[in-house]
Design a protein around this motif. Structure first.
Motif, PDB file in Angstrom:
ATOM      1  N   UNK A   1       0.848  -1.183   0.000  1.00 17.17           N
ATOM      2  CA  UNK A   1       0.000   0.000   0.000  1.00 17.17           C
ATOM      3  C   UNK A   1       0.888   1.239   0.000  1.00 17.17           C
ATOM      4  N   UNK A   2       0.524   2.228  -0.758  1.00 15.46           N
ATOM      5  CA  UNK A   2       1.277   3.470  -0.774  1.00 15.46           C
ATOM      6  C   UNK A   2       0.308   4.641  -0.883  1.00 15.46           C
ATOM      7  N   UNK A   3       0.194   5.401   0.200  1.00 13.42           N
ATOM      8  CA  UNK A   3      -0.792   6.466   0.221  1.00 13.42           C
ATOM      9  C   UNK A   3      -0.458   7.574  -0.765  1.00 13.42           C
ATOM     10  N   UNK A   4       0.819   7.721  -1.114  1.00 13.78           N
ATOM     11  CA  UNK A   4       1.199   8.786  -2.042  1.00 13.78           C
ATOM     12  C   UNK A   4       0.764   8.457  -3.464  1.00 13.78           C
ATOM     13  N   UNK A   5       0.816   7.185  -3.822  1.00  7.65           N
ATOM     14  CA  UNK A   5       0.302   6.802  -5.130  1.00  7.65           C
ATOM     15  C   UNK A   5      -1.214   6.989  -5.177  1.00  7.65           C
ATOM     16  N   UNK A   6      -1.892   6.699  -4.069  1.00  8.70           N
ATOM     17  CA  UNK A   6      -3.338   6.939  -3.993  1.00  8.70           C
ATOM     18  C   UNK A   6      -3.626   8.424  -4.159  1.00  8.70           C
ATOM     19  N   UNK A   7      -2.815   9.275  -3.533  1.00  4.92           N
ATOM     20  CA  UNK A   7      -2.990  10.721  -3.639  1.00  4.92           C
ATOM     21  C   UNK A   7      -2.878  11.178  -5.096  1.00  4.92           C
ATOM     22  N   UNK A   8      -1.906  10.635  -5.813  1.00  5.69           N
ATOM     23  CA  UNK A   8      -1.742  10.982  -7.224  1.00  5.69           C
ATOM     24  C   UNK A   8      -2.909  10.454  -8.050  1.00  5.69           C
TER      25      UNK A   8
ATOM     26  N   UNK B   1      -1.993  -3.686  -5.933  1.00  5.35           N
ATOM     27  CA  UNK B   1      -1.099  -4.449  -6.801  1.00  5.35           C
ATOM     28  C   UNK B   1      -0.750  -3.597  -8.018  1.00  5.35           C
ATOM     29  N   UNK B   2       0.530  -3.295  -8.176  1.00  5.82           N
ATOM     30  CA  UNK B   2       0.987  -2.513  -9.313  1.00  5.82           C
ATOM     31  C   UNK B   2       1.273  -3.424 -10.496  1.00  5.82           C
ATOM     32  N   UNK B   3       1.181  -2.836 -11.683  1.00  8.77           N
ATOM     33  CA  UNK B   3       1.441  -3.587 -12.913  1.00  8.77           C
ATOM     34  C   UNK B   3       2.829  -4.205 -12.900  1.00  8.77           C
ATOM     35  N   UNK B   4       3.760  -3.593 -12.196  1.00 10.84           N
ATOM     36  CA  UNK B   4       5.137  -4.077 -12.142  1.00 10.84           C
ATOM     37  C   UNK B   4       5.359  -5.160 -11.077  1.00 10.84           C
ATOM     38  N   UNK B   5       4.346  -5.421 -10.247  1.00 15.44           N
ATOM     39  CA  UNK B   5       4.488  -6.412  -9.178  1.00 15.44           C
ATOM     40  C   UNK B   5       4.394  -7.841  -9.714  1.00 15.44           C
ATOM     41  N   UNK B   6       5.067  -8.766  -9.045  1.00 14.55           N
ATOM     42  CA  UNK B   6       5.011 -10.178  -9.435  1.00 14.55           C
ATOM     43  C   UNK B   6       3.609 -10.753  -9.264  1.00 14.55           C
TER      44      UNK B   6
ATOM     45  N   UNK C   1      -2.890   0.243 -14.455  1.00 14.25           N
ATOM     46  CA  UNK C   1      -1.622   0.328 -13.728  1.00 14.25           C
ATOM     47  C   UNK C   1      -1.698  -0.180 -12.294  1.00 14.25           C
ATOM     48  N   UNK C   2      -2.906  -0.128 -11.711  1.00 11.31           N
ATOM     49  CA  UNK C   2      -3.081  -0.519 -10.308  1.00 11.31           C
ATOM     50  C   UNK C   2      -4.365  -1.335 -10.170  1.00 11.31           C
ATOM     51  N   UNK C   3      -4.295  -2.392  -9.379  1.00  9.45           N
ATOM     52  CA  UNK C   3      -5.483  -3.139  -8.971  1.00  9.45           C
ATOM     53  C   UNK C   3      -5.569  -3.108  -7.457  1.00  9.45           C
ATOM     54  N   UNK C   4      -6.770  -2.899  -6.933  1.00 11.94           N
ATOM     55  CA  UNK C   4      -7.015  -2.993  -5.500  1.00 11.94           C
ATOM     56  C   UNK C   4      -7.726  -4.313  -5.253  1.00 11.94           C
TER      57      UNK C   4
END
Length: 315
Positions: free
Chosen positions: A2-9, A78-83, A99-102
């Motif tokens: 989880x990254x709140x800064x990516x959520x902010x963007x 889950x980011x697109x770059x994650x395994x 790019x992101x899945x929750x």
């Protein structure tokens, strides 16, 4: 993760999926906080205007609150770059995958072999029965069931899967924090047999546009799609069209006398959808299993699999 800064963007005006992908791919995670605190730096990465910069700053508190709610509710990001990002989704959608899945639930299911369902919310009783029978046969072969958690066909597919000891993936048309557990679904959920996923920001509201957009995720997670009943417009019709465009095997319930809720089924069969028929009112999924196993397109699954038997009689 989880990254709140990516959520902010993600919450901010002017930062759509294309821009978010660029930020994720170009900017190291440790620097996302810097971007949120000094959003004028975004101009070095993406095309943005003053209202985007202002929006990033205004969404700081909201992002922090959502971050805490997501932690409390055991929601993964889950980011697109994650395994852990589903490989089938990348293969099917390519650069158009989100790019992101929750996700909430067993995220390992996102990498299992799955078949998707689409169909009318106002599905006929016959359609409900066929949906349940199809889902039951799939989970008996250890194939996960994917659908959109809407009323009618979707819910029938989900429920039949977990009632019969299988797994299901719920693809949401709203933010991951906004869905509720339906009574008929909740009774059969375990920690292992399901996962809810959303491509939208965490508190996004349901909308027709989101419902259309999430169709690509259902399709992208699936080795094949089963279209139960479709009218001549709407979400199911759109899902059928998109499945054919992506060259994914599309299997269509072939009724002898389609009701209004299935009036477009013959259209999809004429466009290359493979008819599912049956014997004694039981769907014959031989072609579906063949397509899943061989990763074939719908044309090959028709050529090399057993001939189906009777039409489904609606009378």
């Amino acid at each position: 993760m989880l990254n709140q800064y990516l959520i902010q963007l993600m919450l901010s005006k002017g930062i759509g999926e294309v821009a978010l992908k660029k930020i994720i791919n170009v900017v190291p995670e440790r620097e996302w906080q810097t971007l949120c605190e000094s959003p004028h730096l975004l101009g070095n990465i993406i095309n943005c205007r003053g209202n985007t910069i202002e929006s990033v700053l205004l969404n700081k508190d909201r992002a922090g609150q959502l971050y805490l709610k997501m932690q409390k509710n055991s929601i993964a990001m889950i980011l697109e770059s994650d395994k852990s990002y589903p490989p089938q989704l990348k293969d099917a959608l390519g650069s158009k995958c989100p790019p992101v899945l929750f996700a909430k639930g067993n995220i390992e299911l996102l990498s299992t072999i799955a078949v998707g369902f689409c169909g009318s919310r106002k599905v006929s009783e016959k359609g409900l029965s066929i949906t349940s029978q199809c889902a039951m046969q799939l989970v008996q072969k250890n194939i996960s069931v994917v659908s959109g958690y809407a009323a009618g066909t979707d819910t029938a597919a989900h429920v039949a899967a977990i009632e019969n000891g299988g797994n299901t993936i719920f693809v949401l048309a709203e933010g991951i924090l906004n869905f509720s557990y339906k009574k008929q679904v909740k009774a059969h959920l375990t920690t292992q047999n399901h996962v809810f996923i959303s491509q939208f920001y965490p508190d996004a509201q349901w909308s027709v546009g989101n419902a259309m957009k999430r169709n690509s995720i259902i399709i992208g997670l699936s080795k094949a799609m089963i279209l139960v009943e479709s009218g001549k417009s709407g979400g199911t019709f759109s899902a059928g069209e998109e499945t054919l465009k992506l060259s994914l095997p599309l299997f269509v319930i072939d009724y002898e006398k389609p009701e209004v809720s299935a009036e477009a089924n013959p259209y999809f069969i004429s466009r290359g959808g493979v008819p599912i028929r049956g014997k004694n009112q039981t769907p014959n999924l031989a072609r579906v299993f063949w397509a899943v196993e061989h990763g074939s397109n719908h044309e090959n699954s028709t050529k090399h699999s057993p001939v189906q038997l009777d039409f489904f009689n609606m009378s």
